[in-house]
Scaffold this motif. Structure first.
Motif, PDB file in Angstrom:
ATOM      1  N   PRO A  72      -4.051  -9.656  89.104  1.00 44.77           N
ATOM      2  CA  PRO A  72      -3.846 -10.688  90.135  1.00 44.77           C
ATOM      3  C   PRO A  72      -4.292 -10.160  91.501  1.00 44.77           C
ATOM      4  CG  PRO A  72      -1.752  -9.720  89.492  1.00 44.77           C
ATOM      5  CD  PRO A  72      -2.796  -9.144  88.581  1.00 44.77           C
ATOM      6  N   ASP A  73      -4.689 -11.097  92.355  1.00 45.22           N
ATOM      7  CA  ASP A  73      -5.104 -10.725  93.704  1.00 45.22           C
ATOM      8  C   ASP A  73      -3.920 -10.149  94.477  1.00 45.22           C
ATOM      9  OD1 ASP A  73      -7.744 -11.590  93.413  1.00 45.22           O
ATOM     10  OD2 ASP A  73      -7.264 -13.617  94.076  1.00 45.22           O
ATOM     11  N   SER A  74      -4.218  -9.232  95.363  1.00 47.17           N
ATOM     12  CA  SER A  74      -3.188  -8.685  96.242  1.00 47.17           C
ATOM     13  C   SER A  74      -2.738  -9.782  97.205  1.00 47.17           C
ATOM     14  CB  SER A  74      -3.750  -7.506  97.036  1.00 47.17           C
ATOM     15  OG  SER A  74      -4.680  -7.973  98.007  1.00 47.17           O
ATOM     16  N   PRO A  75      -1.556  -9.649  97.797  1.00 45.24           N
ATOM     17  CA  PRO A  75      -1.109 -10.654  98.773  1.00 45.24           C
ATOM     18  C   PRO A  75      -2.111 -10.840  99.914  1.00 45.24           C
ATOM     19  CG  PRO A  75       0.720  -9.257  98.150  1.00 45.24           C
ATOM     20  CD  PRO A  75      -0.506  -8.653  97.525  1.00 45.24           C
ATOM     21  N   LEU A 114       0.942 -12.884 109.439  1.00 43.17           N
ATOM     22  CA  LEU A 114       0.765 -11.470 109.769  1.00 43.17           C
ATOM     23  C   LEU A 114       1.591 -10.538 108.879  1.00 43.17           C
ATOM     24  CD1 LEU A 114       0.793 -11.716 113.664  1.00 43.17           C
ATOM     25  CD2 LEU A 114      -1.175 -11.685 112.126  1.00 43.17           C
ATOM     26  N   ALA A 115       2.652 -11.048 108.278  1.00 39.58           N
ATOM     27  CA  ALA A 115       3.567 -10.219 107.485  1.00 39.58           C
ATOM     28  C   ALA A 115       2.887  -9.567 106.283  1.00 39.58           C
ATOM     29  CB  ALA A 115       4.762 -11.050 107.017  1.00 39.58           C
ATOM     30  N   THR A 116       1.909 -10.225 105.668  1.00 36.31           N
ATOM     31  CA  THR A 116       1.268  -9.672 104.470  1.00 36.31           C
ATOM     32  C   THR A 116      -0.085  -9.040 104.778  1.00 36.31           C
ATOM     33  OG1 THR A 116       0.286 -11.812 103.949  1.00 36.31           O
ATOM     34  CG2 THR A 116       2.394 -11.303 102.894  1.00 36.31           C
ATOM     35  N   ALA A 117      -0.418  -8.906 106.047  1.00 39.47           N
ATOM     36  CA  ALA A 117      -1.740  -8.409 106.435  1.00 39.47           C
ATOM     37  C   ALA A 117      -1.691  -6.948 106.861  1.00 39.47           C
ATOM     38  CB  ALA A 117      -2.289  -9.264 107.571  1.00 39.47           C
ATOM     39  N   SER A 118      -2.781  -6.243 106.569  1.00 43.56           N
ATOM     40  CA  SER A 118      -2.940  -4.877 107.059  1.00 43.56           C
ATOM     41  C   SER A 118      -3.107  -4.938 108.579  1.00 43.56           C
ATOM     42  CB  SER A 118      -4.171  -4.243 106.414  1.00 43.56           C
ATOM     43  OG  SER A 118      -5.344  -4.934 106.835  1.00 43.56           O
ATOM     44  N   PRO A 119      -2.958  -3.811 109.268  1.00 42.39           N
ATOM     45  CA  PRO A 119      -3.088  -3.851 110.734  1.00 42.39           C
ATOM     46  C   PRO A 119      -4.417  -4.434 111.222  1.00 42.39           C
ATOM     47  CG  PRO A 119      -2.077  -1.793 110.070  1.00 42.39           C
ATOM     48  CD  PRO A 119      -2.502  -2.491 108.807  1.00 42.39           C
ATOM     49  N   GLY A 120      -5.526  -4.063 110.590  1.00 38.80           N
ATOM     50  CA  GLY A 120      -6.828  -4.583 111.014  1.00 38.80           C
ATOM     51  C   GLY A 120      -6.941  -6.082 110.807  1.00 38.80           C
ATOM     52  N   LEU A 121      -6.482  -6.552 109.654  1.00 39.44           N
ATOM     53  CA  LEU A 121      -6.525  -7.990 109.375  1.00 39.44           C
ATOM     54  C   LEU A 121      -5.535  -8.729 110.269  1.00 39.44           C
ATOM     55  CD1 LEU A 121      -7.652 -10.370 107.794  1.00 39.44           C
ATOM     56  CD2 LEU A 121      -5.953  -9.897 106.017  1.00 39.44           C
ATOM     57  N   LEU A 153      -7.158  -9.426 113.491  1.00 41.12           N
ATOM     58  CA  LEU A 153      -8.126 -10.518 113.370  1.00 41.12           C
ATOM     59  C   LEU A 153      -7.415 -11.873 113.316  1.00 41.12           C
ATOM     60  CD1 LEU A 153     -10.984 -11.659 112.910  1.00 41.12           C
ATOM     61  CD2 LEU A 153     -10.677 -11.151 110.468  1.00 41.12           C
ATOM     62  N   ILE A 154      -6.352 -11.966 112.509  1.00 43.71           N
ATOM     63  CA  ILE A 154      -5.614 -13.223 112.388  1.00 43.71           C
ATOM     64  C   ILE A 154      -5.000 -13.621 113.731  1.00 43.71           C
ATOM     65  CG2 ILE A 154      -3.584 -14.310 111.326  1.00 43.71           C
ATOM     66  CD1 ILE A 154      -4.251 -12.654 108.786  1.00 43.71           C
ATOM     67  N   ALA A 155      -4.447 -12.647 114.447  1.00 43.68           N
ATOM     68  CA  ALA A 155      -3.860 -12.935 115.757  1.00 43.68           C
ATOM     69  C   ALA A 155      -4.934 -13.439 116.726  1.00 43.68           C
ATOM     70  CB  ALA A 155      -3.169 -11.696 116.314  1.00 43.68           C
ATOM     71  N   SER A 156      -6.109 -12.835 116.689  1.00 41.02           N
ATOM     72  CA  SER A 156      -7.205 -13.273 117.561  1.00 41.02           C
ATOM     73  C   SER A 156      -7.654 -14.688 117.206  1.00 41.02           C
ATOM     74  CB  SER A 156      -8.397 -12.314 117.440  1.00 41.02           C
ATOM     75  OG  SER A 156      -8.044 -11.040 117.899  1.00 41.02           O
ATOM     76  N   ILE A 157      -7.746 -14.970 115.910  1.00 45.13           N
ATOM     77  CA  ILE A 157      -8.130 -16.311 115.466  1.00 45.13           C
ATOM     78  C   ILE A 157      -7.084 -17.322 115.924  1.00 45.13           C
ATOM     79  CG2 ILE A 157      -8.348 -17.777 113.410  1.00 45.13           C
ATOM     80  CD1 ILE A 157      -9.772 -15.386 112.057  1.00 45.13           C
TER      81      ILE A 157
END
Length: 176
Positions: free
Chosen positions: A34-37, A147-154, A157-161
């Motif tokens: 299965p895909d990772s979160p 943001l809870a399931t994202a790595s710091p780099g992602l 990016l999500i915060a910027s988006i």
């Protein structure tokens, strides 16, 4: 020389291989893991951005002229977000996500960032500035939960988006 004895387990394993070879069938392939979160989140974001770009393109197509000129920069930023999100997807996930078309309608996600099964209000409506503004507002509002399931780099990016989407909601013209 002493005869070699095989364990019961070895005999059974060999028999299973022999039966498979004799029957002409190969063992059932294992299901892919299965895909990772984070991959699930990225696929969801990519599908959402594809729908957003499509909605902008539809409105730009309807308006033409000055309206298209004013909305094109908004759509271009969403395309840039989409390109960057795709760069973060693992190659296998990118191939599987392009094999199936994104769901239609406006983005609707649950708290984890995974697509919700309930349609968003007004999903059947055509493109309009008010619909784009609402879409931008909703998208920006859900970014902090993602943001809870994202790595710091992602997460960055999500915060910027999300910040860009919040600005879009405020900067979209009221009329064209």
């Amino acid at each position: 020389m002493r005869p070699r004895h095989l364990s019961r387990r070895a005999v059974l394993a060999g028999g299973a291989v022999a039966l498979t070879a004799c029957s002409g069938r190969s063992p059932a392939p294992e299901a892919p893991p299965p895909d990772s979160p984070e991959t699930v989140l990225l696929k969801s974001l990519v599908a959402e951005k594809e729908r957003t770009v499509a909605l902008y393109a539809a409105l730009i197509g309807e308006l033409g002229g000055k309206g298209a000129e004013r909305l094109a920069p908004f759509m271009d930023r969403h395309r840039a977000h989409l390109d960057e999100l795709r760069r973060h997807l693992p190659a296998a996930a990118l191939a599987s996500s392009s094999a199936s078309p994104p769901p239609s309608g406006s983005p609707s996600q649950g708290p984890s960032g995974a697509p919700s099964t309930s349609p968003s209000p007004g999903a059947e409506r055509g493109p309009s500035l008010s619909r784009l503004r609402e879409l931008e507002r909703r998208a920006a509002a859900q970014r902090p939960r993602q943001l809870a399931t994202a790595s710091p780099g992602l997460a960055q990016l999500i915060a910027s988006i999300g910040a860009c989407e919040a600005v879009h909601a405020a900067a979209l013209p009221r009329s064209l």
